[in-house]
Design a protein around this motif. Structure first.
Motif, PDB file in Angstrom:
ATOM      1  N   GLN A  10       1.004  -1.114   0.006  1.00  0.00           N
ATOM      2  CA  GLN A  10      -0.694   0.407   0.121  1.00  0.00           C
ATOM      3  C   GLN A  10       0.636   1.112   0.029  1.00  0.00           C
ATOM      4  OE1 GLN A  10      -2.950   0.359  -0.744  1.00  0.00           O
ATOM      5  NE2 GLN A  10      -3.113   2.925  -0.087  1.00  0.00           N
ATOM      6  N   TYR A  11       1.833   0.941   0.591  1.00  0.00           N
ATOM      7  CA  TYR A  11       3.254   2.707   0.829  1.00  0.00           C
ATOM      8  C   TYR A  11       3.012   2.901  -0.603  1.00  0.00           C
ATOM      9  CZ  TYR A  11       6.675   4.987   2.703  1.00  0.00           C
ATOM     10  OH  TYR A  11       7.516   6.821   2.260  1.00  0.00           O
ATOM     11  N   LEU A  12       4.051   1.815  -0.574  1.00  0.00           N
ATOM     12  CA  LEU A  12       4.625   2.093  -2.504  1.00  0.00           C
ATOM     13  C   LEU A  12       3.853   2.963  -3.760  1.00  0.00           C
ATOM     14  CD1 LEU A  12       7.267  -0.751  -2.563  1.00  0.00           C
ATOM     15  CD2 LEU A  12       8.089   1.486  -2.489  1.00  0.00           C
ATOM     16  N   SER A  13       2.520   2.278  -3.199  1.00  0.00           N
ATOM     17  CA  SER A  13       1.722   2.746  -4.448  1.00  0.00           C
ATOM     18  C   SER A  13       1.356   4.449  -4.445  1.00  0.00           C
ATOM     19  CB  SER A  13       0.002   1.695  -4.035  1.00  0.00           C
ATOM     20  OG  SER A  13      -0.500   2.873  -3.208  1.00  0.00           O
ATOM     21  N   PRO A  46      16.996   4.814  -1.764  1.00  0.00           N
ATOM     22  CA  PRO A  46      18.101   3.780  -0.988  1.00  0.00           C
ATOM     23  C   PRO A  46      16.445   3.127  -0.074  1.00  0.00           C
ATOM     24  CG  PRO A  46      18.794   5.594  -1.070  1.00  0.00           C
ATOM     25  CD  PRO A  46      18.081   5.839  -1.257  1.00  0.00           C
ATOM     26  N   GLU A  47      15.427   4.309   0.253  1.00  0.00           N
ATOM     27  CA  GLU A  47      14.609   3.514   1.031  1.00  0.00           C
ATOM     28  C   GLU A  47      13.638   2.712   0.346  1.00  0.00           C
ATOM     29  OE1 GLU A  47      11.730   5.581   3.589  1.00  0.00           O
ATOM     30  OE2 GLU A  47      10.137   5.811   1.598  1.00  0.00           O
ATOM     31  N   VAL A  48      13.445   3.162  -0.370  1.00  0.00           N
ATOM     32  CA  VAL A  48      12.126   2.155  -1.569  1.00  0.00           C
ATOM     33  C   VAL A  48      13.225   0.723  -2.258  1.00  0.00           C
ATOM     34  CG1 VAL A  48      10.581   1.640  -4.024  1.00  0.00           C
ATOM     35  CG2 VAL A  48      10.492   4.122  -2.340  1.00  0.00           C
ATOM     36  N   PHE A  49      14.350   0.669  -2.511  1.00  0.00           N
ATOM     37  CA  PHE A  49      15.189  -0.547  -2.687  1.00  0.00           C
ATOM     38  C   PHE A  49      14.845  -1.271  -1.030  1.00  0.00           C
ATOM     39  CE2 PHE A  49      19.442  -2.835  -3.197  1.00  0.00           C
ATOM     40  CZ  PHE A  49      18.709  -3.161  -4.573  1.00  0.00           C
TER      41      PHE A  49
END
Length: 419
Positions: free
Chosen positions: A180-183, A193-196
């Motif tokens: 959900q957060y990534l969406s 870096p955080e998303v990776f």
């Protein structure tokens, strides 16, 4: 005489009580309902050691930490303690109820099932005591974080705050909230870096936009984070996704073939090593869960014939033959294949001790017992097993003698405290 008897009983009871106090944390032998009843009566929190039989850190906690006297005294005074295997009996529902996502998970709840505090992983005695004291002071469970997230799932700050808490406590909902957060994030943040880190540690869906972006921009990620880290991200995502697919497989339903082919196609796009073999292993695992032993054996035999020798490990073969050994399968075709897998695993297993090899021959005998026509091979295997057990005894005696010789040598050299 009666007085002497009473004194003996009292002394014995005191000795028993003293002995019990040295046994470590007094985990109750009963159900969670028993623990709740005791906790309600004594007005205490319940401490739950959520473990599995295969978990190494769980065993270390039990043998090294829970047995320490200061830890035991504090826990016995302040909590009702219970150990629960989360892969058996009521432990399965408990793990779902509290979203246990890793082991060991240590939970503190009240008599009304309300979570107060949770931590995950091995803890030293000092750190475990600190966590226990925090539980008594109110705990780390934050109702507001979940409430804020549930009230507005489109709020990226609320989602991130809740996600951070779930990751910290190894709450299994972290995968769902990560999706959900990534969406909610713009594409411009996908290479941060955080998303990776989230892709590496939490994402379990290879078809999320963020993962598809990773596939399309793999070269850019490699430049930023390095080839090994990008490869690890893909392996972790596929591993978690595989587990999710297999969790829905049961004797009444198989695995979605269209999904497997789509997965293989994506893996081919990133030049993943032998994606067709990876997907074939998933098909094999699904057949195991369906207990379709005939097709299971056929698939494994075909895999062994097709795959490069180096791609089949002793561990792969063990994971294939062990379910058949532990099942009630009596299909002679399946059992004969299983014997071949055991032989191959035995040949591949590199070891300098027979301790590791004996279980292979024990399992082989279990299978051969279901094949009456293999009486001669059973007798030969039994003889070989006895020889290995003799070697095992000699190995153990030699090792014991070697340790004693080392000890004596250290003493003579004045190195008694060195290893």
């Amino acid at each position: 005489m009666k007085k002497i008897l009473i004194i003996v009983i009292l002394v014995a009871s005191q000795l028993c009580s003293f002995a019990q106090s040295n046994d470590g944390i007094a985990f109750i032998h009963g159900t969670l309902a028993d623990a709740k009843a005791k906790a309600k009566k004594e007005k205490k929190l319940i401490f739950i050691d959520c473990y599995t039989v295969w978990c190494g850190p769980c065993k270390r906690l039990s043998s090294e930490i829970f047995t320490q006297q200061d830890v035991a005294d504090f826990f016995n005074d302040n909590f009702v303690a219970i150990k629960i295997d989360c892969e058996k009996g009521e432990g399965i529902d408990l793990a779902k109820q509290y979203h246990v996502g890793a082991y060991p998970s240590l939970l503190w709840i009240d008599a009304k099932d309300r979570l107060v505090h949770r931590v995950v992983g091995f803890r030293t005695a000092e750190k475990l005591m600190a966590e226990a004291k925090e539980a008594l002071s109110g705990g780390n469970f934050n109702k507001e974080l979940e409430k804020n997230y549930q009230n507005d799932k489109t709020n990226s700050k609320a989602a991130k705050a809740f996600l951070d808490y779930l990751i910290q406590t190894a709450d299994s909902r972290s995968k769902e909230v990560a999706r959900q957060y990534l969406s909610l994030l713009p594409e411009s943040e996908y290479e941060s870096p955080e998303v990776f880190r989230l892709l590496q540690s939490e994402v379990d869906d290879p078809f999320l936009p963020a993962v598809e972006y990773l596939v399309e921009n793999k070269t850019s990620y490699i430049q930023k984070f390095g080839q090994p880290e990008v490869d690890r991200a893909f392996k972790n995502i596929y591993f978690r996704y595989s587990n999710k697919l297999l969790s829905d497989v049961n004797p009444g339903s198989g695995i979605d073939e269209h999904v497997l082919l789509t997965l293989q196609q994506q893996m081919e796009e990133i030049t993943f090593d032998s994606p067709e073999l990876y997907v074939e292993k998933l098909r094999i695992s699904a057949l195991r869960q369906q207990e379709d032993w005939h097709e299971y054996a056929r698939k494994i035999d075909a895999y062994i014939e097709r795959a490069p020798v180096e791609r089949i490990s002793a561990q792969d073969l063990f994971l294939w033959f062990k379910p058949v050994v532990d099942s009630n399968c009596i299909d002679p075709v399946v059992l004969e294949s299983t014997v071949r897998w055991i032989d191959l695993a035995f040949d591949k297993r590199l070891t300098n001790t027979v301790d590791v090899l004996i279980p292979y021959w024990t399992d082989k005998m279990t299978v051969l017992r279901r094949l009456p026509e293999k009486g001669e091979e059973f007798s030969q295997t039994e003889t070989e097993l006895r020889l290995m057990q003799v070697l095992q005894t000699k190995e153990q005696a030699y090792q014991k003698q070697l340790e004693e010789t080392k000890r004596q040598l250290r003493e003579r050299l004045g190195l008694a405290n060195e290893k």
